[in-house]
Design a protein around this motif. Structure first.
Motif, PDB file in Angstrom:
ATOM      1  N   SER A 210      -5.263   4.461   6.748  1.00 38.92           N
ATOM      2  CA  SER A 210      -5.717   4.034   8.071  1.00 38.92           C
ATOM      3  C   SER A 210      -4.545   3.816   9.021  1.00 38.92           C
ATOM      4  O   SER A 210      -4.593   4.199  10.188  1.00 38.92           O
ATOM      5  CB  SER A 210      -6.548   2.755   7.975  1.00 38.92           C
TER       6      SER A 210
ATOM      7  N   GLU B 266      -3.204   7.158  10.087  1.00 41.24           N
ATOM      8  CA  GLU B 266      -4.104   7.788  11.043  1.00 41.24           C
ATOM      9  C   GLU B 266      -4.027   7.105  12.404  1.00 41.24           C
ATOM     10  O   GLU B 266      -4.149   7.761  13.437  1.00 41.24           O
ATOM     11  CB  GLU B 266      -5.541   7.789  10.518  1.00 41.24           C
TER      12      GLU B 266
ATOM     13  N   ASP C 191     -18.430  12.176   9.464  1.00 34.49           N
ATOM     14  CA  ASP C 191     -18.145  12.358   8.042  1.00 34.49           C
ATOM     15  C   ASP C 191     -17.226  11.291   7.464  1.00 34.49           C
ATOM     16  O   ASP C 191     -16.825  11.372   6.323  1.00 34.49           O
ATOM     17  CB  ASP C 191     -17.560  13.747   7.782  1.00 34.49           C
ATOM     18  N   LYS C 192     -16.883  10.279   8.252  1.00 27.70           N
ATOM     19  CA  LYS C 192     -16.025   9.204   7.764  1.00 27.70           C
ATOM     20  C   LYS C 192     -16.868   7.969   7.472  1.00 27.70           C
ATOM     21  O   LYS C 192     -17.837   7.703   8.172  1.00 27.70           O
ATOM     22  CB  LYS C 192     -14.958   8.844   8.801  1.00 27.70           C
TER      23      LYS C 192
ATOM     24  N   GLU D  63     -13.704   2.972   7.517  1.00 25.27           N
ATOM     25  CA  GLU D  63     -12.582   3.776   7.986  1.00 25.27           C
ATOM     26  C   GLU D  63     -12.641   3.952   9.499  1.00 25.27           C
ATOM     27  O   GLU D  63     -11.620   3.871  10.191  1.00 25.27           O
ATOM     28  CB  GLU D  63     -12.591   5.141   7.294  1.00 25.27           C
TER      29      GLU D  63
END
Length: 149
Positions: free
Chosen positions: A32, A35, A83-84, A88
């Motif tokens: 995380s 990202e 799709d996460k 997240e």
């Protein structure tokens, strides 16, 4: 954990590969953080009608679980599948988002109004008309984020 870092002007953008035998909360946190490093260029990909759409966080009004799907709604009330996992997305999305229940995250800049609900909950109505509930467990954090007591 062994860590290796290679620095070269030949690399155009950062790229990380992790070799792990299982996912842990610590590793998920590291992912995380990595990202978030690219937050300025953050774009989520949402699926709708078998097409992929690029969504900027400021366009997103609400993210929540609906059954087994993670979905988000934009300002025009379009519904996209993501799709996460929700945890997240909570880590990826910036300060304008706040968790309001186990299954929902909202953009505080897109709130129209909040009403008292049943059993200590509060109903939040977003500017696009989508509604959700702020559970008792998340009410305190929600009020703090809005500067309410």
């Amino acid at each position: 954990m062994k860590v290796e870092c290679k620095i070269s002007p030949d690399y155009k953008e950062p790229y990380a590969v992790l070799y792990i035998n299982r996912m842990t909360h610590g590793i998920a946190g590291i992912i995380s953080l990595l990202e978030k490093e690219e937050m300025d260029s953050l774009t989520l990909i949402g699926a709708k009608e078998k097409k992929a759409f690029f969504l900027k966080p400021e366009e997103i009004v609400l993210v929540r679980t609906e059954g087994r799907e993670i979905v988000c709604y934009d300002k025009l009330k379009n519904r996209y599948m993501l799709d996460k996992p929700l945890y997240e997305l909570e880590n990826i999305l910036d300060i304008q988002f706040v968790r309001i229940s186990k299954s929902s995250i909202i953009n505080i800049h897109q709130i129209n109004h909040v009403e008292a609900g049943f059993n200590g909950t509060m109903e939040v109505v977003m500017k696009n008309g989508v509604t959700d509930y702020i559970s008792r467990n998340f009410r305190k954090v929600f009020k703090e984020r809005l500067g309410l007591k």
